[in-house]
Design a protein around this motif. Structure first.
Motif, short mmCIF file in Angstrom:
data_model
loop_
_atom_site.label_atom_id
_atom_site.label_comp_id
_atom_site.label_asym_id
_atom_site.label_seq_id
_atom_site.Cartn_x
_atom_site.Cartn_y
_atom_site.Cartn_z
N CYS A 265 33.93 38.62 48.04
CA CYS A 265 35.19 37.93 48.34
C CYS A 265 36.30 38.97 48.49
O CYS A 265 36.34 39.96 47.74
CB CYS A 265 35.50 36.99 47.19
SG CYS A 265 36.97 36.01 47.40
N HIS B 290 39.20 38.60 47.68
CA HIS B 290 40.14 38.49 46.56
C HIS B 290 39.75 39.51 45.49
O HIS B 290 40.34 40.58 45.42
CB HIS B 290 40.15 37.06 46.00
CG HIS B 290 41.07 36.86 44.85
ND1 HIS B 290 40.71 36.15 43.73
CD2 HIS B 290 42.33 37.28 44.64
CE1 HIS B 290 41.72 36.14 42.88
NE2 HIS B 290 42.72 36.81 43.41
N LEU B 291 38.72 39.21 44.72
CA LEU B 291 38.33 40.16 43.68
C LEU B 291 36.83 40.42 43.67
O LEU B 291 36.27 40.80 42.65
CB LEU B 291 38.79 39.65 42.31
CG LEU B 291 40.31 39.69 42.10
CD1 LEU B 291 40.68 39.11 40.75
CD2 LEU B 291 40.84 41.11 42.21
N GLY B 292 36.19 40.21 44.81
CA GLY B 292 34.84 40.73 44.94
C GLY B 292 33.68 39.87 44.50
O GLY B 292 32.54 40.32 44.51
N CYS B 293 33.92 38.62 44.10
CA CYS B 293 32.79 37.78 43.72
C CYS B 293 31.95 37.45 44.96
O CYS B 293 32.43 37.55 46.08
CB CYS B 293 33.30 36.48 43.08
SG CYS B 293 33.97 36.74 41.43
N CYS C 151 33.98 30.77 47.45
CA CYS C 151 33.84 31.75 46.38
C CYS C 151 33.84 31.04 45.04
O CYS C 151 34.68 30.17 44.80
CB CYS C 151 35.00 32.75 46.45
SG CYS C 151 34.99 33.90 45.07
N CYS D 57 34.56 32.16 42.09
CA CYS D 57 35.41 32.68 41.02
C CYS D 57 36.77 31.98 40.95
O CYS D 57 37.12 31.37 39.96
CB CYS D 57 35.60 34.18 41.18
SG CYS D 57 34.15 35.08 40.62
N HIS D 58 37.54 32.08 42.03
CA HIS D 58 38.87 31.49 41.98
C HIS D 58 39.10 30.55 43.16
O HIS D 58 40.23 30.22 43.49
CB HIS D 58 39.96 32.56 41.96
CG HIS D 58 39.59 33.73 41.10
ND1 HIS D 58 39.17 34.92 41.62
CD2 HIS D 58 39.54 33.85 39.76
CE1 HIS D 58 38.88 35.75 40.63
NE2 HIS D 58 39.09 35.13 39.49
N GLY D 59 38.01 30.18 43.82
CA GLY D 59 38.13 29.17 44.85
C GLY D 59 38.63 29.67 46.19
O GLY D 59 39.27 28.93 46.93
N GLY D 60 38.35 30.91 46.55
CA GLY D 60 38.67 31.36 47.89
C GLY D 60 37.73 30.70 48.90
O GLY D 60 36.56 30.49 48.63
N PRO E 30 43.13 32.12 46.90
CA PRO E 30 43.91 33.34 46.65
C PRO E 30 43.60 34.55 47.53
O PRO E 30 44.38 35.49 47.52
CB PRO E 30 43.60 33.65 45.19
CG PRO E 30 42.32 32.98 44.90
CD PRO E 30 42.23 31.79 45.80
N PRO E 31 42.48 34.61 48.26
CA PRO E 31 42.23 35.86 49.00
C PRO E 31 43.38 36.22 49.93
O PRO E 31 43.91 35.36 50.62
CB PRO E 31 40.97 35.54 49.82
CG PRO E 31 40.28 34.48 49.05
CD PRO E 31 41.38 33.65 48.46
S1 FES Z 1 37.06 36.57 43.88
FE1 FES Z 1 36.86 35.03 45.39
S2 FES Z 1 38.58 33.83 45.04
FE2 FES Z 1 38.83 35.38 43.57
#
Ligand code: FES
Lengths: 187, 490
Positions: free
Chosen positions: A121, A123-126, A139, A141-144, A156-157
């Protein structure tokens, strides 16, 4: 504590005698020895730290581009579909084990056009997952959320999915792999 | 008896150990230092447990990316009492963080960091940082999917550092990817560097405690005046203090004993943490979550507004450390009593509440889609009864197109978007069409992803979602795209 004040202070002789009256030449020699010792230790210290620092920061200077990896036959990526693909990282180390394996999403637009997305992702790589039915990457993790062309759809990405450079060689699809995709590739 | 005494004397003459230790054991502490003061000792006890169990685990654990995960499973299942040692190490690490946090809050509330104990506080802050670093590197040692993707998150944050992000990330990972060298880097930190630093810092912390004495319970009006404090404090200790052993130590011992038994019980009942799924990055059906000490950070990162998140992620941690270090310099004299420092009490309260709330948010993570909601959740029967075939078809599309991953029906489904049980009372037919096709308010546009028949069906279904006794939403004005709750969603 006070007992030590009376000792000779020559560090470790243990004589316990009071400090002898110093003579000038001895003082000068002692000053020189001290400076010499400090200097030698300093030089030795620098010499020792060069390999240590080099060893530790070495990885930061490793460069790895233009490592083409074979993702497989073109026929495994049907036109209009997005498929999961894995490859062994070209810069793996002998101790990597499974962590040298890498996943990516291959979108075949038509027989000669592809998009190869990093699994990470933006955003933070999930690891993002592809949903064929709604044609979205999501995603956990945080719903990207991303559209099928990798552009950002929601969440959030800050940008779309990272892409690998690709090329077709004969009947095989190759990508330029070798590192975890990151933000600096956005430029 | 005489022989024992003679031996003692022989040793004492050559080592001075009694002369060294006696003042540590019998130094005077305030009489009123009651149960408030036990948390530091408990932290130290758990640190000791970490050292002992950690060394034991290192005798079997294979610090190699290819074998770490297997070796942990072997410790759990093949080594006698191995699972219990891992459980103790895990539970005691959480307990250490918790005790340290309570200790810190107590010291903050009682303003024990004021003169002359500024450096006690500062070594404490460094101990906190070291402990958190130990907790994070410990999570990496587990080398499961959470560890792998947790490192990925760390790498992604490092990547956002301007100019040198790439280098910092490579330093962290020991190369361009997460691999063998990554685990070994973190292993070196976790078992050599950080414990060494922690032991040194604990030593320093203790030296300072002995040098400055334990602070008294704060009394309103008992003001710290640096010029006279030490003399008066030492005088009070001489006249009114009690020896640490046994007067204060007995309480520490009781509390530590209870804590220890509790942790052993927790470890025995609930067992070790992980290891989770095997660390194969091509197994992407994973839902990475950090360990508890970092759950609040996970929550915070998820809730940050995207526009400013890079700045906040990079600056906030550094700012937090600077503030913690600055506390004793901002105010090192004056009142210590919480009742005279209401603002400080409020700050402590808000900080604790924020961390608890963020931990809760992180644990429940309502912002995450339920990745298998579309395929695993049943359509509630009440939403299918008396529906036309088109509406029934719409219910199928609703599941099929993964709407359920982010939207709840009847309390089941994702919480990322609003629950749709009564959506028809808020959006009219036209608005529903537009919302589905164009998205907006943090919902992707489905216009290109559903054909017109699917869109017609799903909207027909959504238009039936309202309680029997409530009317449909009225014909819209110019706008009214979404309920507020969603527009502000992350
Ligand atoms: S890592 Fe994918 S939305 Fe944060």
């Amino acid at each position: 504590m006070t007992a030590q004040g009376n000792q000779c202070g020559c560090g470790g002789c243990g004589c316990g005698a009071t400090k002898p009256p110093s003579s000038a030449p001895a003082d000068a020699r002692r000053g020189f020895m001290f400076k010499l010792g400090a200097g030698l230790l300093g030089i030795g210290g620098v010499l020792t730290s060069i390999p240590i620092v080099g060893y530790l920061v070495g990885p930061a200077t490793k460069r790895s581009s233009n490592l083409w990896v074979d993702l497989g036959e073109l026929s495994t990526f049907p036109s209009g579909q997005t498929r999961f693909a894995t490859f062994l990282n070209p810069i793996r180390q002998p101790t990597d084990g499974d962590s040298a394996k890498t996943a990516c999403w291959v979108r075949c637009i038509d027989a000669t056009h592809f998009q190869v997305f990093a699994i990470n992702c933006a955003h933070l790589g999930c690891p993002v997952r592809w949903f064929e039915q709604s044609k979205l990457f999501m995603c956990p993790c945080h719903g990207g959320v991303y559209y099928q062309d990798g552009s950002r759809a929601a969440g959030p990405p800050p940008r779309g999915l990272f892409e690998y450079a690709w090329k077709v060689q004969g009947t095989r699809l190759l990508i330029d792999a070798g590192r975890l995709p990151g933000l600096e590739e956005s430029t | 008896m005489n022989f024992a005494k003679a031996t003692m004397r022989w040793i004492e003459e050559r080592t001075g150990v009694v002369a060294f230790v006696a003042p540590l054991l019998f130094h005077h502490v305030p009489r009123n230092a009651k149960w408030w003061y036990v948390f530091g000792s408990a932290t130290l006890m758990f640190f000791t447990i970490q050292l002992v169990t950690g060394v034991c685990l290192a005798t079997v654990y294979a610090p190699s990316a290819a074998q770490a995960w297997e070796s942990l499973n072997y410790i759990d299942q093949g080594v006698p009492m191995g699972w219990m040692l891992r459980a103790l190490h895990g539970w005691s690490s959480n307990a250490m963080v918790v005790m340290m946090a309570i200790h810190m809050v107590q010291v903050f509330l009682h303003a024990s960091y004021k003169y002359p104990r500024e450096l006690n506080w500062i070594t404490g802050v460094f101990l906190l940082l070291t402990t958190l670093a130990l907790a994070f590197t410990g999570q990496v040692m587990r080398w499961d999917q959470d560890a792998y993707w947790g490192l990925g998150i760390g790498a992604a944050i490092a990547d956002r550092i301007p100019l040198v992000g790439d280098q910092v990330r490579a330093l962290l990972l020991g190369g361009p990817i997460i691999g063998g060298e990554t685990l070994n880097r973190f292993f070196a930190l976790h078992v050599f560097v950080l414990p060494g630093a922690a032991i040194a810092l604990v030593g320093l912390h203790m030296v300072l405690i002995i040098k400055n004495g334990i602070s008294e319970m704060p009394k309103p009006g008992a003001i710290v005046v640096p010029s006279t404090y030490r003399r008066e404090f030492e005088e009070r200790m001489r006249t009114d203090g009690v020896p640490f052993v046994p007067d204060a130590a007995q309480r520490d011992m009781v509390f530590c004993g209870v804590c220890l038994i509790a942790i052993v019980a927790l470890a025995a009942v609930f067992g070790p943490f992980g290891p989770g799924g095997m660390p194969d990055p091509t197994l992407i059906n994973t839902n990475p979550r950090p360990d508890y000490p970092f759950m609040w950070l996970f929550g915070a990162v998820s809730l940050l507004p995207p526009a400013s998140e890079t700045a906040i992620m990079l600056i906030a941690p550094a700012a937090g450390v600077v503030i913690l270090l600055a506390i004793p310099f901002l105010s090192n004299s004056g009142e210590r009593a919480p009742s005279r420092r209401p603002a400080m009490v409020l700050i402590a309260l808000l900080t604790v509440m924020a961390i608890v709330a963020l931990t809760w948010e992180g644990t429940t993570s309502p912002w995450s889609p339920v990745m298998d909601g579309w395929s695993s959740l049943p359509t509630p029967a009440k939403f299918t009864q008396g529906r036309t075939p088109l509406e029934m078809q719409g219910a199928v599309v609703f599941q099929y197109a993964q709407c359920r991953n982010c939207h709840e029906l009847d309390g089941h489904g994702g919480k990322r978007g609003p629950a749709l049980d009564e959506i028809a009372t808020r959006l009219s037919y036209d608005q529903l069409v537009r919302q589905v096709q164009q998205g907006g308010g943090n919902m992707p546009a489905y216009g290109k992803n559903l054909d017109s028949a699917q869109t017609a069906a799903v909207v027909a279904f959504l238009a039936t979602l309202h309680p029997d006794n409530e009317p449909d939403a009225l014909i819209p004005g110019a706008q009214l795209p979404l309920p507020v709750g969603d527009a502000t969603a992350r």
